[in-house]
Every structure is written in C-alpha cells, then in structure tokens.
Design an enzyme around this catalytic site. Structure first.
Site, PDB file in Angstrom:
ATOM      1  N   GLY A 100      39.075  43.151  46.218  1.00  0.00           N
ATOM      2  CA  GLY A 100      38.621  44.529  46.248  1.00  0.00           C
ATOM      3  C   GLY A 100      38.147  44.964  44.874  1.00  0.00           C
ATOM      4  O   GLY A 100      38.882  44.846  43.894  1.00  0.00           O
ATOM      5  N   CYS A 101      36.903  45.446  44.787  1.00  0.00           N
ATOM      6  CA  CYS A 101      36.430  46.063  43.543  1.00  0.00           C
ATOM      7  C   CYS A 101      35.952  47.470  43.892  1.00  0.00           C
ATOM      8  O   CYS A 101      36.389  48.043  44.887  1.00  0.00           O
ATOM      9  CB  CYS A 101      35.338  45.217  42.894  1.00  0.00           C
ATOM     10  SG  CYS A 101      33.816  45.085  43.854  1.00  0.00           S
ATOM     11  N   GLN A 102      35.084  48.057  43.092  1.00  0.00           N
ATOM     12  CA  GLN A 102      34.675  49.433  43.361  1.00  0.00           C
ATOM     13  C   GLN A 102      33.616  49.513  44.446  1.00  0.00           C
ATOM     14  O   GLN A 102      33.666  50.373  45.308  1.00  0.00           O
ATOM     15  CB  GLN A 102      34.159  50.099  42.070  1.00  0.00           C
ATOM     16  CG  GLN A 102      33.856  51.576  42.191  1.00  0.00           C
ATOM     17  CD  GLN A 102      35.088  52.448  42.444  1.00  0.00           C
ATOM     18  OE1 GLN A 102      36.225  51.974  42.354  1.00  0.00           O
ATOM     19  NE2 GLN A 102      34.878  53.707  42.772  1.00  0.00           N
TER      20      GLN A 102
END
Length: 551
Positions: A512-514
């Site tokens: 998960g990133c932005q």
C-alpha cells in the site's frame, strides 16, 4: 416532400436544419406545444444560480430566425394530439385559440423528449413543489424564490439536475437539503468514485440525506413540510423534484408505434420506428449501448443532436447509421467534477461479465507548475482482450479532456494497452509528460501481461489478516499527514530491501502506498525475493474512498 417534426428541442431542430440543407424544396414544419424552441435547457440551473445572468441568453433562436434563414415553419403553442399513420395526418391543437386542424405529412419525426418523473405521492400538487425541464419551470422557480423570500429548499433526487440545482441555490445563499433514495448521488458512477463528491457537497453546507425517500408533502402555516422515509419531518420553503425523466411516448404508442422494454420508442440504426415513414430521436427513443448492445435510454444532448441529423439524412433517402450510445457525461458540483463513459462496475457484475479494474491518481498538470490538482481515474476493461468497458474520472480540472479521450478510445475500439501509446499535448500548464490516460494504459498493460498483480480494497477487507500482510511503504511523515492503513506493517520503500527478513513468509503481501505508483516498485522488489505479492490498486486514496462508502 413534406416533413413534420413533433418537438422543437435539439433533436427536432437539428433534424429540421439538416433536412433543409439537404433539400431546398422540402416543406418542413416543426410543432412545439411550449412557447419556446431552441433554448439551452442544460443552462437552466445556471441561470437560477446567477452564473448565467441574462435569461435571454438561454433562448438561442426564435421561430422568425428559422423561417428567415432556413425557410422552416416553426409553430409554437401548437400541440399534436394524435397521429394517423394510415392517412398520414396529425391532429393539431392551437393552444392559444383552441382551434383544431389536420396537417398531412410524407415523413414524420417524433422528438417529443422526456417528462419529469412525478411519483404518486400525496401533496406533490401543492404550490411550491416544482420540477425543472424548461424555461417556464425555471421562471416559476425564480418567481417563487423572489415572492416567498426562500431561505430553505428541498431537492428530491441526486442526479445531474438535482446536483446542478443544489449548487445554483447555494450560490444564492439558500440552505439546501438533498433527499436521495439510493446509497449515493450520481448512480451512473460507482460508489467509491462518487464518495469525494459526497464530502464536497457536505463541505458546502448542504444537508445530504442518502438512503432517504420522500413520502409526502403538506402545507403548513409557514411553508411546506416534507415527510421522509426515516420518519423525520423537514420544514422547507420549496421542493424541487429531480427524480429523473421518462420517455414522452404517449403519442407514439397511441399511433401503434412499438416501444421497448425501457419504455422508449423502438428504433433501428436509421432512427426508423416500427411504422413506415415515422422516425424518432432523442430522450424518447431506446437505442443500444456499445458495450452490451442492449437497449438503453440516454437523455443527453450529444446523442440527441446526432440522432436528429441522422434521421434527417434517412428521411430524405440517405443511409446514415446511429452506432450506439456510450453515455459519456460530466457533472460539476462546486469545485469537483465527475465524468464517466461506457458502463460501470455495478452493470458488469449484474451481467456476470469477467472484468478487471484499475485506479490511477495523478495531477492534472506538472506538479512543479503552480496549482496542480489531483485527478482520480477508474478504468474497467476485459483482462482477456483489453476491451474498454467504461471509465470514471473525478477532480477539479482537466476532467472533461480526459473523459473525452477515453470516450473516443472506446468508440474507436482501442484496447487499454493502446492508451499507453496515445500522443497527448504536453506543456507544464496543461499536462504532465505522461498523462494520466497514458499511466492508466501502462498499468492495465502490466496487469494483462502479468508484469504486476493487483488487488483491491474489498479483497483486503474480505480476506483480512489471515491471508494478507498489508505493508505501508510510505514515509512516517506522509502517513501522519495523510492517514494510515489500519493494522499495516510500516516499512518505507527506500528501506524495503534491508527489511526483507521482517516480512512474514506465511502470508501474501499487499503493498500500500498513497496512489499505487510506488507500490509497483515495491511489488517488483518483493517478487524478486520470492514473495507472493500484490499492489493495492489506487493506494491509500482509493482505500479512503472505499472506506467512506462503508460508513
């Protein structure tokens, strides 16, 4: 050749003008039961809100203009009450004089449009309850606001008209409650894509009530009272019904013209009805969508104008085909715009069609140029063929440009992979060197070719920690500023390789990133180390939107 057109809206008038350009000798008569033809009905909410200050600017052309320039006989305030397809006549009622007469025709075009949906609820005939479909409706709404010093209005329905009127009334500093029976506004868009719009609406002081229906309207000493399905009562000064529209097909049905399962008049690709020499266009007809080839009604100005032109060609002996509808549309509410084309995820699920989806978040232009804003894009496609099923986009700027690109790509039969190769105009004030459309094509290409494996928020929520380890690769400052994934293992991307031993070997890893962009880098790293890994499509921005739909 004598052509009679019923309806002075965009479909009827585009047909009339096209017919004149094709034939100087044809006799062309347009009947309109209202007082106006060729007016900008899409501009009505914007005049209510004062964005379009001049009422006259909405009236584009007059009957005199059409007679002088095109020799088209426009007869306003004259209603067609019946059609005789055997003798090829129509019965005309002159509303101003109550005179009735017959008019013969060789070709007849039905462009009767649609009428507002008025549910059979008590009190909807009470003064102060309105719908908005034409200039007369607009005048009545503005008159009521002025005469009754309206401070609060209730809008029933969260579709395009409802949202546009909502914004218009807020521009006039009128308090607004929007009552929507469904779980979301703009039902043509999937829930997670419309979630930011709900926030935008509420941030502008609108009382948005979802999953709430109107039950009845009653008059009170101070105004009106709206009884709602949640057993609450709402005091208000006026009510505007924006529940939707239905095809105005009574004339056609009484004349023996077949209508389809949607209620719209059945036409073929030449815009011909089931009765010889009778054609139909616009909001009153049923056409096929280009994804499922199934019957649909799409009451939008673009298709209406094209259909009018096509019908005119064919009434005069041409062979011009209508190729189906995509439903390409856009709506603005305050500073946020949402657009879509093709079909949505709900429709694909209903038909059990195999599909994949991706989310991409990027800026509308280069970030180093001032005032860039985020665009969010959802793309639906076939994982087997790359066929584009549909797209949805939201943001503050550049939304119209992107949905138009995707609409053209879909119409042209481009695959999602080919979006990566589109050559789009770039300069820092307008775009990034790699447009969000290009990025979507690259992500989809990676998915189809197996260069990346993605999962979605609902996958993580449904399977949970028993199957997945969610790894947040953003920096601590970014997590603090933007919000956190609950229960995630936080390892910044640049230190991922040195923390390989801290990852569980017995679980599948979700990155998960932005926005999902950096997640692909982490995906490639962990895959090389032998992990079963997925990139969370759309990252935290999509996570937030999905979670808001569950609240």
């Amino acid at each position: 050749m004598k052509i009679i057109i019923i309806g002075g809206g965009p479909g009827g008038l585009s047909a009339a003008v096209r017919a004149r350009r094709l034939s100087e000798n044809a006799e062309i008569i347009v009947f309109e039961k209202g007082q106006y033809v060729s007016y900008a009905n899409c501009g009505l909410p914007y005049h209510i809100g004062g964005v379009i200050p001049s009422r006259e600017s909405l009236i584009l052309k007059t009957p005199e203009y059409f007679m002088n320039r095109f020799k088209i006989d426009i007869r306003i305030s004259q209603e067609i009450t019946s059609i005789d397809p055997i003798n090829k006549t129509v019965t005309v009622h002159k509303i101003t004089t109550d005179e009735v007469y017959l008019e013969k025709w060789d070709r007849l075009l039905l462009s009767t449009g649609a009428s507002p949906v008025i549910p059979p609820l008590p009190g909807l005939d009470t003064p102060g309850v309105f719908s908005l479909r034409n200039i007369t409706d607009m005048d009545s709404i503005l008159g009521w606001i002025e005469q009754h010093k309206v401070t609060h209005a209730t809008i029933v329905g969260g579709g395009f008209i409802g949202l546009e009127v909502m914004e218009a009334l807020r521009n006039k500093e009128i308090k607004v409650t929007v009552v929507e029976m469904g779980e979301q506004v703009m039902s043509s868009v999937d829930p997670e894509m419309v979630s930011p719009l709900h926030k935008e609406i509420r941030n502008h002081g609108v009382d948005l009530r979802l999953k709430t229906a109107l039950k009845q309207i009653s008059k009170t000493e101070t105004g009106l009272c709206a009884e709602l399905s949640d057993r609450t009562f709402l005091s208000t000064d006026m009510v505007i019904l924006a529940i939707g529209v239905k095809p105005e097909n009574k004339l056609a049905v009484e004349a023996g013209v077949l209508h389809g399962e949607t209620g719209g008049i059945k036409v073929n690709s030449l815009m011909q009805t089931s009765v010889p020499d009778i054609y139909a266009v616009g909001d009153t007809v049923e056409t096929n969508d280009i994804v499922f080839s199934s019957p649909c009604i799409v009451p939008l100005a673009g298709p209406v104008n094209r259909q009018g032109r096509i019908a005119a060609d064919n009434m005069l002996g041409g062979q011009h085909f209508y190729l189906g509808t995509q439903g390409t549309s856009i709506c603005k509410a305050f500073s946020l715009s949402i657009a879509s084309c093709g079909v949505n995820e709900k429709q694909l699920k209903t038909r059990n069609i195999r599909y994949e989806k991706i989310y991409v978040h990027a800026t509308d232009h280069a970030t180093y140029y001032p005032d860039s804003t985020i665009i969010s894009l959802k793309l639906l496609f076939s994982p087997d063929t790359g066929k584009i099923f549909g797209a949805q986009i939201s943001g503050q700027k550049g939304i119209d440009k992107r949905i138009d690109i995707l609409s053209v790509a879909q119409r042209a039969g481009l695959s999602v992979e080919e979006l990566a190769d589109l050559e789009l105009a770039y300069a820092p004030p307008f775009n990034s060197a790699r447009d969000i459309i290009n990025q979507a094509g690259m992500v989809a290409e990676n998915v189809i070719n197996g260069h990346t494996a993605i999962c979605h928020v609902n996958n993580v929520l449904q399977e949970g920690a028993d199957r997945y380890c969610l790894v947040d690769i953003r920096s601590p400052d970014e997590i603090k500023r933007c919000g956190e994934y609950p229960g995630a293992l936080c390892i910044p991307l640049d230190s991922l390789r040195s923390n390989i031993d801290n990852l569980p070997k017995n679980k599948e890893i979700v990155i998960g990133c932005q926005s999902g962009l950096r997640g692909h880098i982490a995906y490639r790293i962990l895959q090389a180390y032998g992990f079963k890994v997925y990139n969370l499509s759309g990252g935290f921005l999509t996570w937030q939107s999905v979670m808001e739909t569950l609240c």
